[in-house]
Design a protein around this motif. Structure first.
Motif, PDB file in Angstrom:
ATOM      1  N   SER A  22       0.840  -1.083  -0.063  1.00 30.60           N
ATOM      2  CA  SER A  22       0.096  -0.018  -0.089  1.00 30.60           C
ATOM      3  C   SER A  22       0.742   1.376   0.002  1.00 30.60           C
ATOM      4  CB  SER A  22      -0.749  -0.045   1.153  1.00 30.60           C
ATOM      5  OG  SER A  22      -1.717   1.102   1.364  1.00 30.60           O
ATOM      6  N   LYS A 133       0.769   0.608   9.169  1.00 27.24           N
ATOM      7  CA  LYS A 133      -0.364   1.008   8.845  1.00 27.24           C
ATOM      8  C   LYS A 133      -0.813   2.457   9.167  1.00 27.24           C
ATOM      9  CE  LYS A 133      -5.151  -0.010  10.799  1.00 27.24           C
ATOM     10  NZ  LYS A 133      -5.560   1.123  11.622  1.00 27.24           N
ATOM     11  N   GLU A 137      -2.067   4.663   5.939  1.00 25.98           N
ATOM     12  CA  GLU A 137      -3.411   5.467   5.885  1.00 25.98           C
ATOM     13  C   GLU A 137      -3.119   6.871   5.652  1.00 25.98           C
ATOM     14  OE1 GLU A 137      -5.872   3.018   9.404  1.00 25.98           O
ATOM     15  OE2 GLU A 137      -4.205   4.560   9.839  1.00 25.98           O
ATOM     16  N   LYS A 138      -1.910   7.302   6.234  1.00 24.93           N
ATOM     17  CA  LYS A 138      -1.417   8.725   5.855  1.00 24.93           C
ATOM     18  C   LYS A 138      -1.295   8.990   4.236  1.00 24.93           C
ATOM     19  CE  LYS A 138       2.242  12.270   6.813  1.00 24.93           C
ATOM     20  NZ  LYS A 138       3.561  12.488   7.494  1.00 24.93           N
ATOM     21  N   PRO A 141      -5.545   8.080   2.440  1.00 21.05           N
ATOM     22  CA  PRO A 141      -6.421   8.157   3.450  1.00 21.05           C
ATOM     23  C   PRO A 141      -7.801   7.417   2.903  1.00 21.05           C
ATOM     24  CG  PRO A 141      -5.693  10.424   3.066  1.00 21.05           C
ATOM     25  CD  PRO A 141      -4.753   9.395   1.900  1.00 21.05           C
ATOM     26  N   VAL A 144      -7.342   2.124   3.606  1.00 22.11           N
ATOM     27  CA  VAL A 144      -6.830   0.946   4.313  1.00 22.11           C
ATOM     28  C   VAL A 144      -8.065   0.551   5.379  1.00 22.11           C
ATOM     29  CG1 VAL A 144      -5.267   0.092   6.227  1.00 22.11           C
ATOM     30  CG2 VAL A 144      -4.413   1.722   4.364  1.00 22.11           C
ATOM     31  N   ARG A 145      -8.555  -0.571   5.081  1.00 26.91           N
ATOM     32  CA  ARG A 145      -9.671  -1.204   5.841  1.00 26.91           C
ATOM     33  C   ARG A 145      -9.472  -2.509   6.476  1.00 26.91           C
ATOM     34  NH1 ARG A 145     -14.808   0.177   1.768  1.00 26.91           N
ATOM     35  NH2 ARG A 145     -14.266   2.395   1.240  1.00 26.91           N
TER      36      ARG A 145
END
Length: 598
Positions: A22, A133, A137-138, A141, A144-145
């Motif tokens: 990611s 993580k 996410e940063k 946004p 990521v789930r």
């Protein structure tokens, strides 16, 4: 009505491989969605060592500084030690048998310093994954789930259609992606697309005990990270366990938390009995009254397995979904991170329209041979441990008294067998160095595929393909490390590839290559930077002459470095038509006709 999300890449799995994928895709400008069936990141210690190449990847992703800050200080990451237990009634209980340098000896080994600007570090996965993580996410946004599981997928020429369930609400939705990366440990996706894991299974059952305990009064030597207990009371290193600090605030002997690994024969019911495991651990430590807070006791099976294929249409497997290693050598998590780096830059090139689908086939062609070597070395290191026990004269078949009598010979210089036995032990310890100094495997691995343009130079036969990394610019090799300077700023040459760029590095008189690369980048839109590097009259100053020593080209030659920092093409000297040669080389690497894109 069921919601459908459209995204270029769906990542299934939120461990080290998935979260790294990611971050890298975001770094390369590719939108992705990560789903993990688990509610949170790992609650178990799992892997912990992060090698130099892995830390280079995390430097590019922008997270290396935070990992170093949280990880083991270099002074506590220098050696692995072998001991006769920890405590006990015997006067030699806890005595050191021997030590080995560990993964660069706290970044003091000249080979490791010369190889990379990034030291090896140590951070248990239970602490690493939350860092990854948060950064993923940063960078992405909403992308990521966790607690979202893939329950079905189908694929065709238009992409992959996945069905995802939100486990908190029960709601289902669809994701339509061009590609899917399975980093789910082999739990779901591989089975759905018919990918099988093959190899050596059921080697051992391993139990890991994560605990808080004060061991500062019984341990010494803060420079030791891993402590292997060859306990004569129980017959050797496999039955004695290994102790590793986990910090988080203090390291070395003052670590607040520890993980203790114990090997059991496969299928031993005692491995699944928490109370028996904890009692056995305390006995192995020689500390039956140890005041320990037990956080987790996990059972896992040691295996050496690999996927029969790494790709099924638009679905790719990576990390534990593609291979599982014995923990010896510490290459499992590192290999997973290397997998996704190799795959993600290729996906970025294909999705941008600069590469053909054939580039994606080189993912398996490049990574699978490397993984097979890593697994073979890990299995060998596991077997070498029996050689060490034999040299120590330890066996579960002997009584504790017999084991102690055999072991004490290696410390008794007056014993007639001392010299012979000590040499046997030293040789057995030296054999273990392939586990703790495997620079050739961890850093110096090479690729052969259609994404590498062979220059016809002789194949380099390494002195020791496991232990030693030998820098070279031969295509397929990692680009050698060198510090360079521009306008007063010094930085590693390899950093030029950050962001998914190709980099052409020419000699001091290689201006024709620079002009050709500049024209090609302008006409195709390919992210390609071109610089001259040298001791004089160059764009970048080779301030310590490291590039001059390692580049293996003349002042008029050039080296083309791929976004993953592996050499894709090399010309030792000037050519008549550098524009045509460079276009052909990049077309070969990218499995496309770049000439048609100009």
């Amino acid at each position: 009505m069921t919601t459908t999300i459209t995204v270029p890449v769906l990542i299934v799995g939120g461990g080290g491989a998935g979260l790294s994928a990611s971050m890298l895709l975001s770094t390369y400008g590719v939108e992705s969605l990560l789903v993990s069936a688990l509610p949170t990141t790992s609650i178990l210690p799992k892997a912990h060592v992060l090698g130099q190449r892995t830390m280079e990847i995390y430097t590019e992703a922008g997270i290396a500084d935070e990992i170093y800050r949280r990880g083991t200080p270099q002074e506590n990451l220098s050696y692995t030690g072998f001991y006769a237990g920890v405590q006990g009634p015997h006067p030699n209980a806890g005595r050191e048998i021997g030590k080995l340098d560990l993964w660069g000896t706290g970044y003091r080994d000249p080979e490791y310093i010369d190889a990379s600007p990034c030291p090896t570090t140590n951070l248990p996965q239970i602490r690493l994954e939350p860092v990854l993580k948060a950064h993923a996410e940063k960078l992405n946004p909403g992308g990521v789930r966790f607690n979202h599981e893939l329950i079905a997928l189908e694929q065709d020429d238009s992409g992959v259609r996945s069905t995802i369930r939100d486990k908190a609400t029960g709601e289902e939705y669809h994701v339509h992606s061009q590609y899917l990366i399975a980093a789910d440990g082999g739990r779901t996706v591989g089975n759905l697309v018919g990918i099988r894991l093959e190899g050596e299974r059921k080697i051992l059952d391993m139990v890991s005990v994560h605990m808080s305990a004060d061991l500062s009064g019984v341990l010494n030597d803060d420079s030791v990270l891993l402590r292997w207990l060859a306990n004569p009371e129980f017959g050797g290193t496999f039955t004695g366990g290994v102790l590793c600090p986990m910090g988080p605030d203090n390291w070395g002997t003052k670590s607040e938390e520890w993980v203790f690994h114990i090997g059991y024969p496969y299928g031993d019911p005692d491995a699944g009995d928490r109370d028996k495991v904890v009692a056995h651990m305390k006995t192995l430590l020689g500390m039956p009254d140890l005041d320990a807070q037990i956080h987790a006791v996990s059972v896992w099976t040691m295996e050496g397995i690999i996927a029969d294929r790494f790709r099924s249409g638009r679905v790719f497997v990576a990390g534990d979904a593609a291979h599982k290693h014995p923990p010896t050598s510490g290459l499992g998590l590192n290999s997973a991170i290397h997998d996704v780096q190799n795959l993600c830059w290729k996906l970025a090139q294909v999705l941008s329209g600069h590469a053909g689908d054939g580039l994606l086939d080189t993912y398996e062609a490049e990574r699978k041979p490397v993984i097979l070597r890593n697994i073979a070395n890990s299995v060998k290191c596991t077997q070498d441990r029996f050689q060490l026990d034999a040299a120590l004269g330890l066996s579960p078949e002997k009584t504790p008294q017999e084991n102690w009598a055999s072991l004490e010979v290696i410390w008794d210089e007056s014993h007639p067998d001392y010299a012979e036995r000590r040499d046997q032990v030293n040789n057995a310890l030296a054999a273990q160095s392939g586990e703790f100094h495997h620079h050739g495997l961890e850093y110096g691995f090479t690729y052969e595929s259609a994404a590498i343009v062979d220059d016809g130079s002789p194949v380099i036969e390494p002195i020791d393909p496991v232990r030693l990394y030998e820098p070279s610019t031969k295509p397929g090799h990692p680009v050698p490390h060198a510090f360079v300077s521009r306008r007063g700023r010094t930085f590693p040459l390899q950093n030029l590839t950050h962001g998914g760029k190709f980099v052409l590095i020419a000699g001091e008189d290689g201006q024709a290559w620079i002009e050709a690369a500049t024209k090609l980048a302008q006409s195709t839109g390919l992210a390609l930077e071109a610089v001259t590097v040298g001791a004089d009259d160059a764009d970048l100053a080779d301030i310590r002459f490291a590039w001059l020593r390692k580049r293996q080209i003349t002042r008029t030659g050039a080296v083309l470095v791929r976004p993953d920092r592996f050499v894709g093409f090399r010309a030792a000297q000037a050519v008549t038509d550098p524009q045509a040669v460079l276009t052909d080389a990049l077309s070969h690497i990218l499995s496309t006709d770049l000439g048609a894109q100009q």
